[in-house]
Design a protein around this motif. Sequence first.
Motif, PDB file in Angstrom:
ATOM      1  N   GLU A 330      33.226  57.239  30.500  1.00  0.00           N
ATOM      2  CA  GLU A 330      33.722  58.547  30.070  1.00  0.00           C
ATOM      3  C   GLU A 330      34.677  58.393  28.890  1.00  0.00           C
ATOM      4  O   GLU A 330      35.460  57.434  28.824  1.00  0.00           O
ATOM      5  CB  GLU A 330      34.441  59.225  31.236  1.00  0.00           C
ATOM      6  N   LYS A 331      34.608  59.314  27.949  1.00  0.00           N
ATOM      7  CA  LYS A 331      35.492  59.261  26.790  1.00  0.00           C
ATOM      8  C   LYS A 331      36.934  59.482  27.216  1.00  0.00           C
ATOM      9  O   LYS A 331      37.214  60.154  28.209  1.00  0.00           O
ATOM     10  CB  LYS A 331      35.075  60.318  25.755  1.00  0.00           C
ATOM     11  N   ARG A 332      37.829  58.893  26.437  1.00  0.00           N
ATOM     12  CA  ARG A 332      39.251  58.998  26.754  1.00  0.00           C
ATOM     13  C   ARG A 332      39.774  60.403  26.472  1.00  0.00           C
ATOM     14  O   ARG A 332      39.243  61.137  25.641  1.00  0.00           O
ATOM     15  CB  ARG A 332      40.053  57.987  25.926  1.00  0.00           C
ATOM     16  N   LYS A 333      40.845  60.747  27.188  1.00  0.00           N
ATOM     17  CA  LYS A 333      41.508  62.029  26.980  1.00  0.00           C
ATOM     18  C   LYS A 333      42.678  61.842  26.015  1.00  0.00           C
ATOM     19  O   LYS A 333      43.133  60.717  25.789  1.00  0.00           O
ATOM     20  CB  LYS A 333      41.999  62.594  28.315  1.00  0.00           C
ATOM     21  N   PRO A 334      43.195  62.923  25.428  1.00  0.00           N
ATOM     22  CA  PRO A 334      44.311  62.766  24.482  1.00  0.00           C
ATOM     23  C   PRO A 334      45.521  62.105  25.143  1.00  0.00           C
ATOM     24  O   PRO A 334      45.867  62.405  26.284  1.00  0.00           O
ATOM     25  CB  PRO A 334      44.629  64.211  24.068  1.00  0.00           C
ATOM     26  N   TYR A 335      46.121  61.181  24.413  1.00  0.00           N
ATOM     27  CA  TYR A 335      47.387  60.546  24.797  1.00  0.00           C
ATOM     28  C   TYR A 335      47.296  59.739  26.086  1.00  0.00           C
ATOM     29  O   TYR A 335      48.290  59.564  26.775  1.00  0.00           O
ATOM     30  CB  TYR A 335      48.500  61.595  24.937  1.00  0.00           C
ATOM     31  N   ASP A 336      46.118  59.221  26.428  1.00  0.00           N
ATOM     32  CA  ASP A 336      46.017  58.425  27.662  1.00  0.00           C
ATOM     33  C   ASP A 336      45.869  56.935  27.362  1.00  0.00           C
ATOM     34  O   ASP A 336      45.263  56.187  28.123  1.00  0.00           O
ATOM     35  CB  ASP A 336      44.873  58.928  28.544  1.00  0.00           C
ATOM     36  N   ASP A 342      52.364  58.132  30.560  1.00  0.00           N
ATOM     37  CA  ASP A 342      51.797  59.469  30.725  1.00  0.00           C
ATOM     38  C   ASP A 342      52.954  60.460  30.722  1.00  0.00           C
ATOM     39  O   ASP A 342      53.710  60.561  31.695  1.00  0.00           O
ATOM     40  CB  ASP A 342      51.012  59.550  32.035  1.00  0.00           C
ATOM     41  N   TYR A 520      43.429  59.558  20.575  1.00  0.00           N
ATOM     42  CA  TYR A 520      42.397  59.173  21.531  1.00  0.00           C
ATOM     43  C   TYR A 520      42.280  57.651  21.499  1.00  0.00           C
ATOM     44  O   TYR A 520      41.990  57.072  20.455  1.00  0.00           O
ATOM     45  CB  TYR A 520      41.056  59.813  21.193  1.00  0.00           C
ATOM     46  N   GLN A 524      37.726  58.260  19.321  1.00  0.00           N
ATOM     47  CA  GLN A 524      36.540  59.112  19.290  1.00  0.00           C
ATOM     48  C   GLN A 524      36.597  60.167  18.187  1.00  0.00           C
ATOM     49  O   GLN A 524      35.560  60.705  17.792  1.00  0.00           O
ATOM     50  CB  GLN A 524      36.352  59.792  20.646  1.00  0.00           C
TER      51      GLN A 524
END
Length: 665
Positions: A330-336, A342, A520, A524
């Motif tokens: 799965e593609k990464r989420k913003p700021y993870d 976090d 990201y 991405q």
Amino acid sequence: MFLKKISLCVMTLLFASVAANAQNNTSSNIGSLVEVHKFDDITTNIYRYPFASLEWTDPSGGLALSGTQAKRNVRFEIRKDELVTGGALELYYTPSPALIPVRSHLNVYFNGLLIKSLPILKEHLGNKTFAKIAIDPKALADSNQIEFEFIGHYSDICENPVDSSLWLNISAQSVLVLDKQQLHIANDLSSFPTPFFNVTTNTASTLPVIFSDEPDSNTLKAASIFASFGGVLTAWRGVDYPVLINQLPSNGHAVVFITNDNRPYFLKDYPKSTAPTVEMTDIPGTQSNKLLIISAPTSEKLIEAAKALALGNVLFNGPVTEILGYTEVEKRKPYDSPNWIDSSKKVYFGQLTTFDGQLSANGIEPAPINVQLNLPPDLYFVNGSRVDMNLIYKYTKPTETGMSQLRFILNNHLVRSYPLKPDSQQDKISENLPIMGAVNLFGTSKVDASFIRPTNSLTFDFDYSNIYTSKKDECTTQAPIPHRVEIDPASNIDFTGIYHFTQMPNLSLFWQSGYPFSIYADLQETAAVIENTKDTEQLSTLLNTLGRIGAQLGYASTNIEILTKIDDDSEDVLEDKDILVIGNIPELLKDNDNVAIVLSKTEQAISTSFNSDNPNRFDPDKKNLNTTIRTRNSNGLGAIVSFQSPLNSDRTVVAMLSDSPEGLA
């Protein structure tokens, strides 16, 4: 809350002389090779490591021992593909002139084993003293510790451990000498990243990347994923990727990318691939150098091989591994980013540790406890922003007299100090730290936002007040008890509610954390543009940049877009991307009068720099002027330029330009 970043049509220019950079590339952490011995086809190299290159030394590069800090140690690592056959510690030290000879001495331990006790003689007092201590290679491991124990006496009775006459200084001139032999390791991918990346010692890695010809966009994407993964593995140590076209390196390990229809001369007879494949093999004609072959039927399949290696979702074992099934993650989420906290929830101190025992210390004067806090670089602090910290700490009881305290320090700035209570061994503090933003309206804020950076050091310094008394005619000698202090791993800090916002462009954030590409972790929403794929320095610059970003984020750039050709379809690809440009800036990205004017001046300044490779660019009649300025800038110039994308006002372009290969370096 996630806000779109604002990109302003502003350009920041950084010119740098490459001569200084080239010199700085030689890290002091790397032992200098002084001799090469060869016996029966076995080559042994003798390396000298200055004390300043070892871990845990003082800022001076040496060690200061005292009555209250009688034990100090330094650490060093040995690569897994090296064998230490011998060595010595060349120790320079100066004892206090007030010590009692012979009764005072210095003990030296290697990995907990006492190997030498050095008596302090009368002629040593106050003078620099030299001792050479042989090292038994059987006592060494991958990770090693040298411990020094100072036994100091200045009086027959009533000695005070805090007396200023009790000291011994180990000089930064001390040297660790190691006789090392390069091992021929088995071709087994289960040992990866050894030997291609250094993940044990504190030295940088150099891994040449080989292409058979100028790479297409897919091959370059595979290499980019691999390069960023190398940055993740080497972390703070650093990594350099020289690029070679159709040739082997003169020395060292290397990685090569090949397809069935595109391979270098030395792999012309390599079996054709039916699936993406990774193989470790020997470089012909060398004793211990290895070649990592990443192959696939087509260049598109090379990307699968690189992703499988970077994400670890395929079991690599033996000399060859075929990737028969690869599943996209799965593609990464913003700021993870794995290396960032976090900021949407509480972060526990136990999550910030990188080694066992990091949150504890002991001794008469316990060493400060340090943890690193990496924040998303665009957190926006305004007046009224608050950071909550719940701190739980344990400590041995201090004496009732004196002022023992815990100091909380952020990036070398004192934030708070808390008293250590004589009637307690544990305390809990809930801090609500107000943040002072750009304008302090009420004058009540306690922490200046300028103290907070993308990478922060939190220091907890337990300072005990030890009081020793004596009378002229009688005294009682009491051995001090070492203190034990701990920060509870359940302690936490909370950045929830802080906004994401920054004005762009901002090259300092790019330098510190790869921003804005790093929003990201898998990049991405990033496109890298490099049109001159024949230029090995430009290719190396791209791979090194992505390696650095990978090290900062802790994740490979598995979803970056690579463009090697700008055509009619490029605008659609680039419109929704932040863009990294290596080399020439395409006309498509100059579609703005302000950008075009500034870029043209930048390119003119670079193209007319006084590079020693082009001594006749200027009027030959001005020889004196040409000679004088050419000498000052003989190694070329480089520029990093950032501006608003002309294709999308919410996107940013960062371009790396130079007048020469040296400038790109």
